[in-house]
Design a protein around this motif. Structure first.
Motif, PDB file in Angstrom:
ATOM      1  N   GLY A  24       8.128  -6.053   8.198  1.00 38.33           N
ATOM      2  CA  GLY A  24       7.150  -5.280   7.444  1.00 38.33           C
ATOM      3  C   GLY A  24       6.134  -4.573   8.314  1.00 38.33           C
ATOM      4  O   GLY A  24       6.357  -4.357   9.508  1.00 38.33           O
ATOM      5  N   SER A  62      12.971 -11.769  -1.100  1.00 35.16           N
ATOM      6  CA  SER A  62      12.697 -10.383  -0.692  1.00 35.16           C
ATOM      7  C   SER A  62      12.662  -9.394  -1.854  1.00 35.16           C
ATOM      8  O   SER A  62      11.841  -8.477  -1.860  1.00 35.16           O
ATOM      9  CB  SER A  62      13.710  -9.921   0.359  1.00 35.16           C
ATOM     10  N   ARG A  63      13.513  -9.560  -2.844  1.00 37.08           N
ATOM     11  CA  ARG A  63      13.531  -8.621  -3.978  1.00 37.08           C
ATOM     12  C   ARG A  63      12.313  -8.748  -4.885  1.00 37.08           C
ATOM     13  O   ARG A  63      11.986  -7.829  -5.616  1.00 37.08           O
ATOM     14  CB  ARG A  63      14.804  -8.805  -4.808  1.00 37.08           C
ATOM     15  N   PRO A 114       7.994  -6.676  -3.392  1.00 38.31           N
ATOM     16  CA  PRO A 114       7.282  -5.403  -3.537  1.00 38.31           C
ATOM     17  C   PRO A 114       6.344  -5.399  -4.747  1.00 38.31           C
ATOM     18  O   PRO A 114       6.750  -5.717  -5.865  1.00 38.31           O
ATOM     19  CB  PRO A 114       8.413  -4.381  -3.703  1.00 38.31           C
ATOM     20  N   ASP A 115       5.089  -5.101  -4.477  1.00 41.73           N
ATOM     21  CA  ASP A 115       4.032  -4.996  -5.491  1.00 41.73           C
ATOM     22  C   ASP A 115       3.726  -6.292  -6.228  1.00 41.73           C
ATOM     23  O   ASP A 115       3.137  -6.269  -7.308  1.00 41.73           O
ATOM     24  CB  ASP A 115       4.354  -3.886  -6.502  1.00 41.73           C
ATOM     25  N   CYS A 116       4.113  -7.429  -5.680  1.00 36.76           N
ATOM     26  CA  CYS A 116       3.831  -8.695  -6.369  1.00 36.76           C
ATOM     27  C   CYS A 116       2.430  -9.192  -6.041  1.00 36.76           C
ATOM     28  O   CYS A 116       1.804  -8.767  -5.071  1.00 36.76           O
ATOM     29  CB  CYS A 116       4.877  -9.752  -6.003  1.00 36.76           C
ATOM     30  N   ARG A 169       5.387  -7.523   3.948  1.00 33.83           N
ATOM     31  CA  ARG A 169       6.641  -7.092   3.329  1.00 33.83           C
ATOM     32  C   ARG A 169       6.446  -6.400   1.986  1.00 33.83           C
ATOM     33  O   ARG A 169       7.407  -6.153   1.279  1.00 33.83           O
ATOM     34  CB  ARG A 169       7.563  -8.289   3.153  1.00 33.83           C
ATOM     35  N   GLY A 170       5.206  -6.127   1.582  1.00 37.62           N
ATOM     36  CA  GLY A 170       5.000  -5.308   0.403  1.00 37.62           C
ATOM     37  C   GLY A 170       4.276  -5.915  -0.774  1.00 37.62           C
ATOM     38  O   GLY A 170       4.096  -5.244  -1.792  1.00 37.62           O
ATOM     39  N   LYS A 182       1.366  -6.633  -3.125  1.00 38.02           N
ATOM     40  CA  LYS A 182       0.169  -5.796  -3.298  1.00 38.02           C
ATOM     41  C   LYS A 182      -1.123  -6.575  -3.099  1.00 38.02           C
ATOM     42  O   LYS A 182      -2.151  -6.007  -2.759  1.00 38.02           O
ATOM     43  CB  LYS A 182       0.178  -5.084  -4.642  1.00 38.02           C
TER      44      LYS A 182
END
Length: 185
Positions: free
Chosen positions: A6, A37-38, A41-43, A62-63, A65
């Protein structure tokens, strides 16, 4: 210990020398994050018994939020804050100094619901049971929340169905395991 992937990839994180914390090895951390990993994002990510903050920092890198890190040890909290500054992820994180159950009470008042809750309590003290019991009656968890507990191989979760949870999966390593828990649907 380093950030594996990331935006903060390859940055080395500080740890503290104490018997109260056991940093998750890079290899185990990489396996954990390959599994989730899935979902990242935005969690919104909650890291209980945060230690150095490496798990939440990896999630943010790794994304995720937003991450909330809860740690009682003052030296560990200082380490978390230095690691967040160093990785430039502090603006996405909130650090709470104190007991995890009290932090859950405080977070419940905020109205925040977490997508992923990770906890790595001291082994053999049944703290995970105490926290899971509190989470079961908390508004920070919903049917989509994934709770991940790092524990020794001997930790049992035979009480989960009584509090409305079930084990989704277990990933065992040489000396410990990750247990993935969700509400019973």
């Amino acid at each position: 210990m380093r950030v594996i992937a990331g935006t903060a990839r390859s940055l080395r994180l500080e740890t503290i020398d104490t018997m109260d914390t056991r940093p998750t090895t890079d290899r185990i951390k990489e396996t954990l994050f390959n599994i989730i990993s899935r979902e990242l994002p935005d969690c919104t990510f909650l890291d209980l018994f945060s230690g150095s903050g490496a798990i939440a920092i990896e999630a943010l890198s790794r994304g995720a939020k937003q991450a909330v890190l809860v740690e009682q040890n003052r030296k560990a909290v200082d380490c978390i804050n230095r690691n967040l500054e160093f990785t430039k992820l502090k603006d996405k994180a909130r650090v709470i100094t104190g007991d995890c159950v009290a932090a859950i009470d405080s977070l419940e008042r905020s109205g925040l619901v977490f997508d992923i809750i990770f906890m790595d309590p001291p082994y053999g003290k049944l703290l995970e049971k105490q926290v899971l019991n509190r989470l079961a009656s908390s508004g920070i968890v919903d049917k989509n929340t994934w709770i991940i507990v790092e524990s020794d191989l001997d930790t049992e979760y035979d009480y989960l169905t009584d509090i409305g949870y079930e084990i989704d999966r277990v990933k065992k390593y040489k000396t410990n395991k990750h247990t993935f828990i969700q509400e019973i649907l």
